[in-house]
Design a protein around this motif. Sequence first.
Motif, short mmCIF file in Angstrom:
data_model
loop_
_atom_site.label_atom_id
_atom_site.label_comp_id
_atom_site.label_asym_id
_atom_site.label_seq_id
_atom_site.Cartn_x
_atom_site.Cartn_y
_atom_site.Cartn_z
N TYR A 261 0.82 -1.21 0.00
CA TYR A 261 0.00 0.00 0.00
C TYR A 261 0.86 1.26 0.00
CZ TYR A 261 -4.10 -2.93 0.72
OH TYR A 261 -5.09 -3.86 0.57
N GLU A 262 2.05 1.19 0.55
CA GLU A 262 2.93 2.36 0.47
C GLU A 262 3.43 2.58 -0.95
OE1 GLU A 262 4.95 5.77 1.95
OE2 GLU A 262 3.20 4.60 2.58
N LEU A 263 3.73 1.49 -1.66
CA LEU A 263 4.08 1.61 -3.07
C LEU A 263 2.94 2.25 -3.85
CD1 LEU A 263 5.73 -1.88 -3.67
CD2 LEU A 263 6.89 0.33 -3.91
N MET A 264 1.72 1.86 -3.52
CA MET A 264 0.54 2.39 -4.18
C MET A 264 0.36 3.87 -3.85
SD MET A 264 -3.21 0.57 -4.01
CE MET A 264 -2.86 -0.82 -5.06
N ARG A 265 0.54 4.22 -2.59
CA ARG A 265 0.34 5.61 -2.16
C ARG A 265 1.36 6.55 -2.79
NH1 ARG A 265 2.02 9.34 1.34
NH2 ARG A 265 3.80 8.07 2.00
N ARG A 266 2.60 6.08 -2.96
CA ARG A 266 3.67 6.93 -3.48
C ARG A 266 3.66 7.06 -4.99
NH1 ARG A 266 9.21 5.29 -0.16
NH2 ARG A 266 8.37 5.52 1.96
N ALA A 267 2.99 6.18 -5.69
CA ALA A 267 3.02 6.17 -7.15
C ALA A 267 2.39 7.44 -7.71
CB ALA A 267 2.26 4.95 -7.69
N ALA A 268 2.92 7.89 -8.85
CA ALA A 268 2.31 9.04 -9.54
C ALA A 268 0.96 8.65 -10.10
CB ALA A 268 3.24 9.53 -10.64
N LEU A 269 0.85 7.41 -10.57
CA LEU A 269 -0.43 6.92 -11.07
C LEU A 269 -0.41 5.40 -11.08
CD1 LEU A 269 -0.19 6.06 -14.43
CD2 LEU A 269 0.33 8.50 -14.47
N PHE A 270 -1.60 4.84 -11.14
CA PHE A 270 -1.79 3.40 -11.07
C PHE A 270 -2.46 2.94 -12.36
CE2 PHE A 270 -4.39 -0.32 -9.93
CZ PHE A 270 -3.43 -1.12 -9.32
N VAL A 271 -1.94 1.87 -12.99
CA VAL A 271 -2.52 1.36 -14.23
C VAL A 271 -3.04 -0.05 -14.01
CG1 VAL A 271 -1.18 2.82 -15.77
CG2 VAL A 271 -0.24 0.63 -15.06
N PHE A 272 -4.21 -0.33 -14.57
CA PHE A 272 -4.85 -1.62 -14.37
C PHE A 272 -5.77 -1.92 -15.56
CE2 PHE A 272 -7.70 -4.65 -12.16
CZ PHE A 272 -6.76 -5.44 -11.51
N PRO A 273 -5.17 -2.29 -16.72
CA PRO A 273 -5.98 -2.46 -17.93
C PRO A 273 -6.50 -3.88 -18.12
CG PRO A 273 -3.67 -2.61 -18.49
CD PRO A 273 -3.73 -2.40 -17.00
N SER A 274 -7.03 -4.47 -17.08
CA SER A 274 -7.46 -5.87 -17.10
C SER A 274 -8.49 -6.13 -18.20
CB SER A 274 -8.06 -6.23 -15.74
OG SER A 274 -8.56 -7.55 -15.74
N ARG A 275 -8.44 -7.34 -18.73
CA ARG A 275 -9.41 -7.74 -19.75
C ARG A 275 -10.74 -8.17 -19.15
NH1 ARG A 275 -7.62 -7.90 -24.73
NH2 ARG A 275 -5.37 -7.90 -25.12
N TYR A 276 -10.75 -8.50 -17.88
CA TYR A 276 -12.02 -8.84 -17.21
C TYR A 276 -11.79 -8.83 -15.71
CZ TYR A 276 -16.19 -11.10 -15.55
OH TYR A 276 -17.35 -11.34 -14.88
N GLU A 277 -12.73 -8.23 -14.99
CA GLU A 277 -12.75 -8.27 -13.53
C GLU A 277 -14.19 -8.48 -13.07
OE1 GLU A 277 -10.13 -7.99 -11.29
OE2 GLU A 277 -8.84 -8.05 -13.09
N GLY A 278 -14.34 -9.29 -12.03
CA GLY A 278 -15.65 -9.40 -11.39
C GLY A 278 -15.94 -8.20 -10.51
N PHE A 279 -14.88 -7.55 -10.05
CA PHE A 279 -15.02 -6.30 -9.29
C PHE A 279 -13.89 -5.35 -9.65
CE2 PHE A 279 -14.62 -3.47 -5.63
CZ PHE A 279 -15.94 -3.08 -5.45
#
Length: 367
Positions: A261-279
């Motif tokens: 979560y610290e890696l996530m908090r410090r990132a300039a942006l988050f990428v998540f181009p999944s082809r399918y998610e249930g949530f």
Amino acid sequence: MRRLVSIGSIAFDATLWDEPTTGIGLYTRCLAGALEARGVSLEKLGARDSGDHPRGNGGRTAWTLARLPKLLERSRPALYHALGNFNLPLTRVPGTAYVLTVLDLIPLIMPDTVSAKFRWQFRLWLSRSLLLADQVLCISARTRDDLLERFPEVASRAVVVPIGVDHVNAPVLDATSADYLRSLALPKDYVLYAGSLDVRKNVDLVLDAMERLRAQGRPASLVLAGQSWFGSGRVESRIARLRAEGHDIRPLGYQAEPVFYELMRRAALFVFPSRYEGFGLPPLEAMRLGTPAIVSTAGSLPEVCGDAALAVRPDDAEGLAESIHRLLRSPEERRAFAERGRARAAEFTWKRTAEGTLAAYEAALRR
């Protein structure tokens, strides 16, 4: 505070309780905590090492098929809740209502992303579980729609109960974790992908975008936090090749929650181009921490993220590259998305999940 009518004990599927790398394990622990906070008594069954009846080193399938029915027959709970997509006992225990959570139908929708053995197990066991379930919880409207497309007979028993994200807060790092993060010497404005490296998550599109940006003289630094998964070998080989070619790509593997979560908090942006998610929990976690997210237009991601995240088609590498560059060069736009993301994430609480789950329990017991 909403309270259940008097129903007796609830037996709760804990077969993935001790598995920190799985989304179902997180769902299990957070939902149990939210239910218990509302005075619900849970008998946690089948965890590897903890709970009321741990299974030990035995496999989850064998335990559910052979031992669980005997436990339910002895204790006769009012209700049993299975949380793993398809894993109800194969026969009815008299006097016990059954509730099933379906998170996604990935083995049916994207069969090539799982093993053939698991695909057949999923299909057959899900079919049987849906025959027995008194209520079916779906974690998104997309999951419910996908379920009803294949099993329309469960329409009257299938309800949408979204999951929460308020388990995520600004992490508190111990000295070892802080030293580890310092040793990484991460750049100030890095792009983060967090999740497994399987084909469904579409990490290749992120790598395509990185190649385009570097070729255009606009290189970006990419951090990858997530474990290997079924079919991830080819992606890992490509990552190694790109690193050898000079790309600033840093695969960190699985990380414990505070560092993750610290890696996530410090990132300039988050990428998540999944082809399918249930949530699609990871982008919502990033949004809760104030990190702007770029997601795909596939699966449940538009439903969950709304207009609080940028979205690109899951085959649009150029669009992803442009979105990454756009946000990296605009701190003002990143701040605007961060504010919208926090507001969107605040709508998804485990209290809300518990309330919807309790309503489903009551409906199951009335059948």
